[in-house]
Design an enzyme around this catalytic site. Structure first.
Site, short mmCIF file in Angstrom:
data_model
loop_
_atom_site.label_atom_id
_atom_site.label_comp_id
_atom_site.label_asym_id
_atom_site.label_seq_id
_atom_site.Cartn_x
_atom_site.Cartn_y
_atom_site.Cartn_z
N GLU A 120 0.85 -1.18 0.00
CA GLU A 120 0.00 0.00 0.00
C GLU A 120 0.89 1.24 0.00
O GLU A 120 2.02 1.20 0.52
CB GLU A 120 -0.94 0.01 1.21
CG GLU A 120 -0.24 -0.25 2.53
CD GLU A 120 -1.21 -0.66 3.63
OE1 GLU A 120 -1.83 0.23 4.21
OE2 GLU A 120 -1.31 -1.88 3.91
N LYS A 122 2.82 4.58 0.92
CA LYS A 122 3.22 5.21 2.18
C LYS A 122 2.96 6.71 2.04
O LYS A 122 3.76 7.45 1.46
CB LYS A 122 4.69 4.93 2.48
CG LYS A 122 5.14 5.41 3.86
CD LYS A 122 6.59 4.97 4.12
CE LYS A 122 7.03 5.39 5.51
NZ LYS A 122 7.07 6.85 5.67
N ASP A 124 2.76 10.56 2.63
CA ASP A 124 3.62 11.52 3.33
C ASP A 124 2.73 12.55 4.00
O ASP A 124 2.46 13.63 3.46
CB ASP A 124 4.57 12.18 2.34
CG ASP A 124 5.68 12.96 3.03
OD1 ASP A 124 5.82 12.80 4.26
OD2 ASP A 124 6.40 13.71 2.37
N TYR A 230 -5.07 3.08 6.81
CA TYR A 230 -4.19 1.97 6.46
C TYR A 230 -4.24 0.81 7.44
O TYR A 230 -3.50 -0.16 7.31
CB TYR A 230 -2.74 2.45 6.33
CG TYR A 230 -2.17 3.14 7.55
CD1 TYR A 230 -1.85 2.45 8.71
CD2 TYR A 230 -1.91 4.52 7.53
CE1 TYR A 230 -1.32 3.08 9.81
CE2 TYR A 230 -1.37 5.16 8.62
CZ TYR A 230 -1.07 4.44 9.76
OH TYR A 230 -0.55 5.07 10.86
N LYS A 318 11.39 2.39 0.76
CA LYS A 318 11.58 3.83 0.63
C LYS A 318 12.08 4.17 -0.77
O LYS A 318 13.01 3.55 -1.27
CB LYS A 318 12.59 4.33 1.67
CG LYS A 318 12.12 4.16 3.11
CD LYS A 318 11.10 5.20 3.49
CE LYS A 318 11.75 6.54 3.74
NZ LYS A 318 10.81 7.55 4.25
N CYS A 414 32.48 39.83 8.33
CA CYS A 414 31.27 39.14 8.75
C CYS A 414 30.05 39.75 8.04
O CYS A 414 29.86 40.98 8.09
CB CYS A 414 31.09 39.24 10.26
SG CYS A 414 29.51 38.56 10.85
N CYS A 417 27.83 41.62 10.98
CA CYS A 417 28.27 42.78 11.78
C CYS A 417 29.46 43.52 11.16
O CYS A 417 29.94 44.50 11.74
CB CYS A 417 28.61 42.34 13.20
SG CYS A 417 30.06 41.26 13.31
N CYS A 432 33.78 34.76 12.77
CA CYS A 432 33.64 36.15 13.20
C CYS A 432 33.98 36.19 14.69
O CYS A 432 33.30 35.53 15.49
CB CYS A 432 32.21 36.64 12.96
SG CYS A 432 31.84 38.21 13.80
N CYS A 438 27.86 40.40 17.76
CA CYS A 438 27.41 40.10 16.40
C CYS A 438 25.95 39.70 16.42
O CYS A 438 25.58 38.68 17.02
CB CYS A 438 28.26 38.97 15.82
SG CYS A 438 27.72 38.46 14.17
#
Length: 672
Positions: A120, A122, A124, A230, A318, A414, A417, A432, A438
């Site tokens: 059957e 699966k 999601d 199911y 799967k 960075c 910052c 950084c 920051c």
């Protein structure tokens, strides 16, 4: 005949008509009357029940959308555990599952005889349990942790595909199924939200799960949800010999059961069915990520039993992760919570497994160099586990081009910052150094803390917003938030503000290991935080520990021990810890020590990458329940490395040391 009798007779007739037409519309997809005609019948019944309140029954079609908004969901225990499934990804792995089942039955003195299998799709979606007593729906709950779920009955009642009453039902019936949002309905919903200026949803699965967890059932009712059933859980008063007979019974009694469920005599037939589902996957109006295969004979299922949290009598075939090709427009950089420069890919939008992907992870500088992807490359994108988009590699055409741009380099300043970045000697990260000032690091630190403490309702955008509006400056400030302060923000009402404050308050019950993990000490992930908490037993002891004492903890080497000691000695860390203590967070380990007996007693394991079915926490709990230890780094003392998708450098180190490497199935075999 009295007026009351006339009303009761008419109400019964209207309920029968509405149930019939609702079944044809929601379950059979074959309506006989128009929507206005159905609404007219429903309004007539609603008027009758308003005039004669004694006629209103809990299973009346008028009660699908009802009830007041909840303050929170209550937890309820399942009548039977809702188990997870082991995975198979090939004909060989499926055949191995059959062989394991036969061997297990033989050891138990049972002969399989003529075994049959059921395949059957699966789905999601979101697994749920429906409990009927004397044919009336009395409770619906999410899967939760498999033992306990959340009571979402009010929201499930709004779904037309779920019967409120089942004729000729046994005294007790628990139906298992998957709530999902059809792809076509998901597309229409996003179109409507975009037209109304509202944010669109990311994918059907998250939309379905989020809809079921709305505290206001009217919001859940506005979402186009459906359900595939199911199987069954607890039952009293009705028995069948096979799984497919139960599915037939459910279908005949008003439940949506996929019409393409099949019974097979051989493994070869099962493989053909799985491959057929995979081939038609993209043509379905609902998302599937595999095929569930079960032993059809229920007595054999019972004899096979359960290993860990997985039934031996079922397996999930799967599908391989879905991939697509697109153009990498730019390698961009974020700053992590400990200052690391983290690369990510800005992509030409592409659909991968039903989702439009615009950004994808590149993990770290080492991963970026190994994959050798560059701005402008045609690249392969994959959703690992059908969830996290990542760039796999450049295509062969991109690699063979003479016009490729230079390899990307980490930024010299960075991006959050503008502080000049540095790369410490021996480090694989550019960082950084502005740890205290920051804003990017502060944001990532709070986001990490929220995830570590499992605070429901504070997503990434709320963290960003609270920081920007000055409501918080660090993680501890979350515990100073009040309903009054939050309800003044756009998008927050009195109820939602109260729910968020309650969720923050509830996080104070998280164990010490979670608090320690949330503190965000560089290099201390969940595994090391767990080991530190169990060894030191309290924050006070940990803060007094020398680096020599810290190296006695499993998985903590000299360099990490020195980092832990230095971080805990910093004034700002000590201040944060004290504020957490003042707010009532747990600073001592309360749980018992891990057992030393079991199939993994004395063994040390390292987990790396994303496992297909187990979360990291699930895997750790199973290993420790079997007497083993889980550490965060590979060494000569490591007995096994369990590798999933995108394992990184730990797998490389294991290969260099000759450490035995397992996949998820190999781990489960050790636990058996």
């Amino acid at each position: 005949m009295s007026k009351a009798v006339d009303a009761a007779t008419r109400a019964d007739e209207l309920r029968r008509q509405l149930e019939y037409h609702g079944h044809r519309y929601y379950v059979l997809d074959d309506p006989e009357i128009s929507d206005p005609e159905y609404d007219a019948l429903l309004n007539e019944l609603r008027d009758l029940e308003e005039e004669n309140e004694e006629l209103r029954t809990p299973d009346s079609p008028t009660q699908r959308i009802g009830g007041q908004p909840l303050d929170k969901f209550h937890e309820v225990p399942h009548l039977q555990p809702m188990l997870s499934l082991a995975n198979a990804r090939s004909e060989e792995e499926l055949a191995a599952w059959v062989v394991r089942s036969e061997r297990y039955l033989t050891r138990q003195g049972v002969e399989m005889g003529d075994v049959h299998f059921v395949s059957e799709p699966k789905i999601d979606g979101l697994a749920i349990s429906l409990v009927y007593e004397d044919g009336v729906l009395v409770r619906g709950a999410t899967r939760g942790n498999g033992e306990v779920g959340e009571d979402v009955t009010q929201n499930l009642r709004t779904i037309g595909a779920i019967p409120l009453r089942v004729e000729d039902a046994p005294p007790l019936l628990e139906v298992r199924g998957e709530i999902y949002m059809p792809l076509s309905a998901f597309a229409r919903l996003n179109e409507q939200r975009a037209a109304a200026g509202e944010p669109t949803f990311m994918n059907p699965r998250n939309s379905a799960a989020g809809s079921i967890r709305q505290l206001d059932p009217a919001l859940a009712a506005s979402r186009p949800l459906s359900m595939w059933c199911y199987g069954v859980g607890a039952v009293e008063g009705l028995e069948f010999e096979t799984h497919h007979e139960w599915l037939d019974w459910l279908r005949e009694h008003g439940f949506r059961v996929n019409r393409d469920v099949e019974v097979h005599d051989t493994v070869e037939q099962v493989v053909a069915a799985c491959e057929a589902w995979q081939e038609r996957r993209d043509r379905l109006d609902f998302e599937i990520d595999g095929v569930v295969v079960k032993v059809d004979e229920l007595e054999l299922q019972r004899q096979l039993g359960v290993v860990g949290r997985e039934p031996r009598g079922a397996v999930a075939w799967k599908f391989p992760p879905t991939t697509a090709t697109t153009t990498l427009k730019q390698v961009a950089w974020n700053v992590g919570r400990t200052g690391h420069m983290v690369p990510f890919a800005v992509l030409e939008p592409v659909q991968v497994s039903g989702v439009i992907v615009k950004l994808a992870t590149l993990h770290n500088e080492e991963d970026l160099r190994r994959k050798d992807v560059r701005d402008g490359d045609e690249v392969i994108v994959m959703r690992a586990g059908d969830v996290i988009p990542q760039v796999v590699s450049p295509t062969s055409r991109a690699q063979g081009s003479n016009n490729r741009r230079p390899p990307p380099e980490p930024p010299e300043r960075c991006p959050a910052c503008d502080t000049p970045t540095i790369k410490p000697e021996g480090s694989v990260w550019t960082i950084c150094p502005n740890r205290a000032g920051c804003p990017g690091q502060v944001f990532q630190a709070v986001k990490h803390f929220v995830g570590a403490m499992d605070i429901d309702g504070i997503g990434e955008e709320n963290v960003r917003r609270f920081l920007a509006e000055g409501l918080i400056n660090d993680s501890a400030d979350l515990y100073a938030l009040t309903s009054e302060r939050l309800s003044g923000l756009e998008g927050f009402g009195e109820v939602s503000a109260g729910n968020l404050v309650a969720a923050i308050e509830a996080s104070k019950e998280q164990p010490f290991e979670r608090v320690l993990y949330g503190l965000g000490i560089p290099g201390v992930g969940y595994v090391n935080a767990r080991n530190l908490a169990r060894h030191m037993r309290s924050m006070s002891e940990l803060m007094r520990a020398s680096d020599e004492q810290l190296t006695e903890v499993e998985g903590i080497g000299p360099i990490m021990a020195r980092t832990i000691e230095e971080t805990l000695a910093e004034d700002r860390t000590r201040e944060l810890v004290q504020r957490f203590r003042d707010y009532g967070l747990k600073m001592e380990e309360e749980g018992p020590a891990a057992p030393v007996e079991g199939p993994l007693a004395g063994k040390t394991l390292v987990l790396t990458g994303t496992l297909p079915n187990l979360t990291r926490e699930d895997a750790i709990q199973r290993v420790e329940a079997a007497g083993g230890k889980v550490t965060g780094s590979v060494s000569k003392k490591t007995d096994y490395v369990v590798a999933g998708d995108d394992p990184g450098t730990k797998l490389t180190k294991a290969q260099e040391l000759g450490t035995e490497i397992l996949d998820e199935d190999g781990l489960l075999a050790l636990l058996d």
